[in-house]
Design a protein around this motif. Structure first.
Motif, PDB file in Angstrom:
ATOM      1  N   GLY A 289       0.843  -1.198   0.000  1.00 48.15           N
ATOM      2  CA  GLY A 289       0.000   0.000   0.000  1.00 48.15           C
ATOM      3  C   GLY A 289       0.873   1.241   0.000  1.00 48.15           C
ATOM      4  O   GLY A 289       2.046   1.196   0.400  1.00 48.15           O
ATOM      5  N   ALA A 290       0.302   2.337  -0.475  1.00 46.40           N
ATOM      6  CA  ALA A 290       1.056   3.595  -0.469  1.00 46.40           C
ATOM      7  C   ALA A 290       1.425   3.981   0.956  1.00 46.40           C
ATOM      8  O   ALA A 290       2.470   4.595   1.184  1.00 46.40           O
ATOM      9  CB  ALA A 290       0.232   4.700  -1.125  1.00 46.40           C
TER      10      ALA A 290
ATOM     11  N   TYR B 238      -4.452  14.758   3.704  1.00 45.13           N
ATOM     12  CA  TYR B 238      -4.539  13.369   4.160  1.00 45.13           C
ATOM     13  C   TYR B 238      -4.040  13.269   5.612  1.00 45.13           C
ATOM     14  O   TYR B 238      -2.872  13.558   5.882  1.00 45.13           O
ATOM     15  CB  TYR B 238      -3.654  12.539   3.238  1.00 45.13           C
ATOM     16  CG  TYR B 238      -3.719  11.052   3.395  1.00 45.13           C
ATOM     17  CD1 TYR B 238      -4.925  10.379   3.380  1.00 45.13           C
ATOM     18  CD2 TYR B 238      -2.542  10.313   3.529  1.00 45.13           C
ATOM     19  CE1 TYR B 238      -4.958   8.994   3.498  1.00 45.13           C
ATOM     20  CE2 TYR B 238      -2.566   8.932   3.643  1.00 45.13           C
ATOM     21  CZ  TYR B 238      -3.782   8.278   3.633  1.00 45.13           C
ATOM     22  OH  TYR B 238      -3.813   6.919   3.746  1.00 45.13           O
TER      23      TYR B 238
ATOM     24  N   VAL C  39      -0.085  16.625  -1.435  1.00 46.98           N
ATOM     25  CA  VAL C  39      -1.044  15.628  -1.901  1.00 46.98           C
ATOM     26  C   VAL C  39      -1.758  16.255  -3.094  1.00 46.98           C
ATOM     27  O   VAL C  39      -2.387  17.308  -2.961  1.00 46.98           O
ATOM     28  CB  VAL C  39      -2.039  15.238  -0.781  1.00 46.98           C
ATOM     29  CG1 VAL C  39      -3.028  14.206  -1.285  1.00 46.98           C
ATOM     30  CG2 VAL C  39      -1.284  14.703   0.431  1.00 46.98           C
TER      31      VAL C  39
ATOM     32  N   ASP D 175       2.127  13.027  -3.349  1.00 46.80           N
ATOM     33  CA  ASP D 175       1.241  11.875  -3.175  1.00 46.80           C
ATOM     34  C   ASP D 175       0.136  11.977  -4.231  1.00 46.80           C
ATOM     35  O   ASP D 175      -0.731  12.839  -4.163  1.00 46.80           O
ATOM     36  CB  ASP D 175       0.678  11.934  -1.747  1.00 46.80           C
ATOM     37  CG  ASP D 175      -0.267  10.788  -1.423  1.00 46.80           C
ATOM     38  OD1 ASP D 175      -0.828  10.173  -2.362  1.00 46.80           O
ATOM     39  OD2 ASP D 175      -0.476  10.533  -0.226  1.00 46.80           O
TER      40      ASP D 175
ATOM     41  N   LYS E 239      -7.260   3.107  -5.129  1.00 48.71           N
ATOM     42  CA  LYS E 239      -8.372   3.927  -5.580  1.00 48.71           C
ATOM     43  C   LYS E 239      -8.694   3.592  -7.034  1.00 48.71           C
ATOM     44  O   LYS E 239      -9.607   2.838  -7.315  1.00 48.71           O
ATOM     45  CB  LYS E 239      -8.045   5.418  -5.396  1.00 48.71           C
ATOM     46  CG  LYS E 239      -7.409   5.790  -4.039  1.00 48.71           C
ATOM     47  CD  LYS E 239      -8.228   5.523  -2.856  1.00 48.71           C
ATOM     48  CE  LYS E 239      -7.750   5.734  -1.438  1.00 48.71           C
ATOM     49  NZ  LYS E 239      -6.588   6.399  -1.032  1.00 48.71           N
TER      50      LYS E 239
ATOM     51  N   ILE F 153      -1.376  -2.485  -2.443  1.00 44.25           N
ATOM     52  CA  ILE F 153      -0.267  -2.298  -3.389  1.00 44.25           C
ATOM     53  C   ILE F 153      -0.049  -0.798  -3.602  1.00 44.25           C
ATOM     54  O   ILE F 153      -0.983  -0.076  -3.947  1.00 44.25           O
ATOM     55  CB  ILE F 153      -0.564  -2.939  -4.767  1.00 44.25           C
ATOM     56  CG1 ILE F 153      -1.050  -4.388  -4.613  1.00 44.25           C
ATOM     57  CG2 ILE F 153       0.681  -2.877  -5.660  1.00 44.25           C
ATOM     58  CD1 ILE F 153      -1.647  -4.969  -5.880  1.00 44.25           C
TER      59      ILE F 153
HETATM   60  C1  LIG Z   1      -5.724   6.207   0.080  1.00 47.95           C
HETATM   61  C2  LIG Z   1      -4.547   7.115   0.207  1.00 47.95           C
HETATM   62  C3  LIG Z   1      -3.268   6.641   0.502  1.00 47.95           C
HETATM   63  C4  LIG Z   1      -2.998   5.232   0.914  1.00 47.95           C
HETATM   64  O1  LIG Z   1      -3.169   4.320  -0.023  1.00 47.95           O
HETATM   65  P1  LIG Z   1      -2.952   2.771   0.323  1.00 47.95           P
HETATM   66  O2  LIG Z   1      -2.260   2.275  -0.888  1.00 47.95           O
HETATM   67  O3  LIG Z   1      -4.323   2.195   0.490  1.00 47.95           O
HETATM   68  O4  LIG Z   1      -2.119   2.649   1.553  1.00 47.95           O
HETATM   69  C5  LIG Z   1      -2.219   7.533   0.523  1.00 47.95           C
HETATM   70  N1  LIG Z   1      -2.410   8.836   0.300  1.00 47.95           N
HETATM   71  C6  LIG Z   1      -3.622   9.338   0.049  1.00 47.95           C
HETATM   72  C7  LIG Z   1      -3.772  10.786  -0.198  1.00 47.95           C
HETATM   73  C8  LIG Z   1      -4.725   8.498   0.002  1.00 47.95           C
HETATM   74  O5  LIG Z   1      -5.937   8.994  -0.204  1.00 47.95           O
END
Ligand SMILES: *Cc1c(COP(=O)(O)O)cnc(C)c1O
Length: 356
Positions: A89-90, A115, A155, A185, A214, A223
């Motif tokens: 995950g991010a 975020y 972001v 991000d 997303k 991922i």
């Molecule tokens: C959803 C989201 C993440 C995290 O994404 P994951 O891959 O589900 O961990 C990171 N940054 C922002 C701005 C997000 O909305």
């Protein structure tokens, strides 16, 4: 919110941490769930078969180098694999980036409205930070970020506003902070934003973070990846190798590769969400809402006749979950994730009733 239980052994550096509240998942009835920015669509068929095919081999460790996945991501973006870091995950990617590049006498800066994980990371990693206020219309003051001379987190599109800076504005920030890291991000960028990936070969201080959660319909697949100069990626790999070398599991690696391979399905799903977002935005405005111009899979809206918390509660009573932040500057707003066209039409009908 669940109560925080703390032992007497918990390291005191964590005493001020305010845990992030994830989107609620009530089970008392069936809801239209529009509170966590998930995609309403299943992963691509090829993703499901690829992940299933790996299940029988889970007795063996996954490839810690994520080599096939890195190659697929690199090919997709027209780069070489040494530009890519893969993570669970991010969120995990962001943790490695903060561990690697933040601290060292430099502050981390991000918007006051963004975020919420970033504040949590700064706190839990003991990183000095400051928050740059968004303008009154929630736009980003590029000048503030350009003159920050600190490690920047941007972001883009921002959450929960959905507003997106064009690449030339992002470049001003990156170029003005050449001796600092600028982390962008791009979790939502596929929904109509402008990516700054074309800048990664030009600036060795730029790190772009992406997620499959997303726009690739894989929130539960965990991922994410970062794209940046190979020197930055190398540092993150050094940390990963000592903290969690097997971070991206076998099924996730295979699913990610299969997702990159089905561009048509990806486009179709993204386009459907964008169409529903545009219909929903227009519908909200007809009902008297103020709605920001979103380039994400959610919209941020408020109504002068109803406070954000009331809207949230009344929608929940009608079976619709949205996100409400009881926080300064945004406590009159709700964030609504974009589901299917039918979901969004149903929500408009319910809102009509609530406002009548
Ligand atoms: C959803 C989201 C993440 C995290 O994404 P994951 O891959 O589900 O961990 C990171 N940054 C922002 C701005 C997000 O909305």
């Amino acid at each position: 919110m669940t109560e925080v239980i703390m032992s007497r052994f918990f390291n005191s550096i964590y005493k001020d941490i305010v845990p992030y509240t994830p989107g609620e998942r009530p089970s008392d009835k069936k809801y239209i769930k529009l509170n966590t920015n998930e995609s309403p669509y299943a992963p691509a068929p090829g993703v499901i078969t690829a992940m299933q095919a790996e299940a029988a081999g889970l007795n063996l460790y996954n490839d810690p180098g994520c080599n096939d996945f890195l190659k697929a991501a690199a090919d997709y973006h027209g780069l070489t694999p040494d530009y890519i870091f893969a993570g669970n995950g991010a969120d995990e990617v962001l943790q490695y980036a903060l561990l690697a590049f933040f601290g060292q006498g430099t502050k981390g800066v991000c918007s006051d409205i963004t975020y919420p994980y970033y504040k949590g990371y700064f706190q839990s990693f003991g990183l000095e930070h400051s928050l740059l206020p968004l303008n009154d219309d929630f736009s980003i003051n590029v000048e503030d970020f350009a003159s920050a001379d600190e490690n920047v987190i941007l972001v883009n599109p921002n959450a929960p506003t959905g507003l997106c800076l064009p690449i030339n504005e992002v470049e001003k920030i990156v170029a003005a902070n050449k001796d600092r890291i600028v982390l962008v991000d791009e979790a939502y960028v596929d929904y109509g934003g402008e990516s700054c990936l074309p800048l990664v070969k030009k600036y060795d201080n730029l790190l772009v973070v992406r997620t499959f959660s997303k726009s690739r319909n894989l929130a539960g697949g965990r991922i994410g990846y970062a794209v940046g100069d190979p020197t930055l990626i190398g540092d993150m790999n050094t940390l990963k190798a000592v903290i969690n070398p097997y971070n991206l599991n076998t099924m996730a690696q295979a699913g990610g590769i299969a997702s990159f391979a089905d561009e048509a399905y990806f486009r179709t799903c993204v386009d459907k969400v964008i169409a529903a977002r545009e219909m929903f935005t227009e519908g909200l405005r007809e009902l008297g809402f103020r709605v920001l111009d979103s380039k994400a899979n959610f919209v941020f809206a408020c109504h002068e006749k109803k406070q954000g918390g009331d809207l949230y509660r009344q929608l929940k009573a009608e079976g619709v979950l949205v996100r409400y932040y009881n926080a300064p500057r945004i406590d009159n707003w709700i964030r609504v994730s974009i589901g299917t066209m039918d979901d969004m039409k149903a929500v408009l009908d319910i809102l009509k009733k609530i406002l009548a």
